[in-house]
Structures are given as structure tokens and as C-alpha cells.
Write a protein that holds these residues in place. Structure first.
Motif, PDB file in Angstrom:
ATOM      1  N   PRO A  66       0.842  -1.204   0.000  1.00 51.55           N
ATOM      2  CA  PRO A  66       0.000   0.000   0.000  1.00 51.55           C
ATOM      3  C   PRO A  66       0.879   1.257   0.000  1.00 51.55           C
ATOM      4  O   PRO A  66       1.891   1.308   0.697  1.00 51.55           O
ATOM      5  N   SER A  67       0.488   2.235  -0.785  1.00 51.40           N
ATOM      6  CA  SER A  67       1.249   3.476  -0.885  1.00 51.40           C
ATOM      7  C   SER A  67       0.357   4.668  -0.557  1.00 51.40           C
ATOM      8  O   SER A  67      -0.798   4.735  -0.991  1.00 51.40           O
ATOM      9  N   PHE A  68       0.919   5.589   0.183  1.00 55.66           N
ATOM     10  CA  PHE A  68       0.239   6.822   0.586  1.00 55.66           C
ATOM     11  C   PHE A  68       1.183   7.981   0.299  1.00 55.66           C
ATOM     12  O   PHE A  68       2.398   7.815   0.339  1.00 55.66           O
ATOM     13  N   TYR A  69       0.625   9.165   0.021  1.00 53.02           N
ATOM     14  CA  TYR A  69       1.509  10.294  -0.234  1.00 53.02           C
ATOM     15  C   TYR A  69       1.657  11.215   0.972  1.00 53.02           C
ATOM     16  O   TYR A  69       2.484  12.125   0.960  1.00 53.02           O
ATOM     17  N   ASP A  70       0.920  10.955   2.052  1.00 48.54           N
ATOM     18  CA  ASP A  70       1.026  11.790   3.251  1.00 48.54           C
ATOM     19  C   ASP A  70       0.366  11.078   4.415  1.00 48.54           C
ATOM     20  O   ASP A  70      -0.666  10.426   4.240  1.00 48.54           O
TER      21      ASP A  70
END
Length: 135
Positions: A69-73
Motif C-alpha cells: 500500500p502506498s500513501f503520499y502523506d
């Protein structure tokens, strides 16, 4: 660093599964493309599996196709602790829960993703729990 939630190692081992313990308390990594939240589109809040602190929201989750899973903030700027990681012959930035010190993953910058922060918080699914948004 002192954390709001501190427990003896024996208690962490008793409360977490062996796989959770290996990632959260020993800075391990789950295999790519097998995590529970890698491809989920469910809206909600992701919290630390070890202590329950809110870490990320689905609003900042994006498809990076990296296997995790990737998040930007993070949800709040103080939700995570960032630590230089020089393991495995490289320099990276480790992401820990600022409430209990558990390992969540790593953050990378400047990879060219079309996100507002130009960052990719690459987070282990096993280190989080998703609470779906109420409809």
C-alpha cells in the motif's frame, strides 16, 4: 524516543501474531503483492495494528504498483516518526508509528509519482488495520 505506548517485549509478543511482531517490532517486511490492503479501494482510516493510533487515510492512498500500500502523506504530520535507515547497504527513511514506535515501512521521495507531496509512503499491510468509513 519515549512513546505514549510502551510495553515490554514479552507483552508485544503475546499481543501480536508472529508475522505482525516480525514487521512491527523487528522492522521486517511482508512479501510484495500479498498484503491485505495492497489493492483495496475501501474508504476509511488506517491505524497502527500495534497500538490503534490513526496513521493514514484512504484519501492519500494511491496506486504505485510497488507491491505494498502506498500513501503520499500521513493523516497528521505527527502521526509518524521518520528515521534514517542504513540497513541492507542503502540509505532509506524508515516510517514508525509515533505513538508506539512500531515499524510501518519506508518513505521515498522524488520518484515521479503524480502526488501533491512527491512522496511514497510504502507501508506494510500487516502493520495497519483499516476502519471503513461509515456511509
Amino acid at each position: 524516543m519515549a512513546y505514549d505506548v510502551e510495553k515490554p517485549d514479552e507483552q508485544w509478543r503475546a499481543e501480536l501474531t508472529p508475522a505482525e511482531y516480525q514487521v512491527l517490532r523487528q522492522a521486517g517486511t511482508e512479501p510484495a503483492f500479498v498484503g491485505e490492503y495492497t489493492d483495496t479501494k475501501t474508504e476509511g482510516v488506517y491505524s497502527c495494528r500495534a497500538c490503534g493510533a490513526d496513521i493514514f487515510t484512504s484519501d492519500t492512498k494511491f496506486e504505485s504498483h510497488c507491491g505494498w500500500p502506498s500513501f503520499y502523506d500521513p493523516k497528521d504530520s505527527d502521526a509518524v516518526e521518520l528515521i534514517e535507515d542504513r540497513s541492507h547497504g542503502m540509505v532509506r527513511t524508515e516510517v514508525r508509528c509515533s505513538n508506539c514506535g512500531s515499524h510501518l515501512g519506508h518513505v521515498f521521495a522524488g520518484e515521479g509519482y503524480d502526488t501533491p507531496t512527491d512522496q511514497r509512503y510504502c507501508i506494510n499491510s500487516i502493520s495497519m488495520r483499516l476502519s471503513p468509513a461509515e456511509s
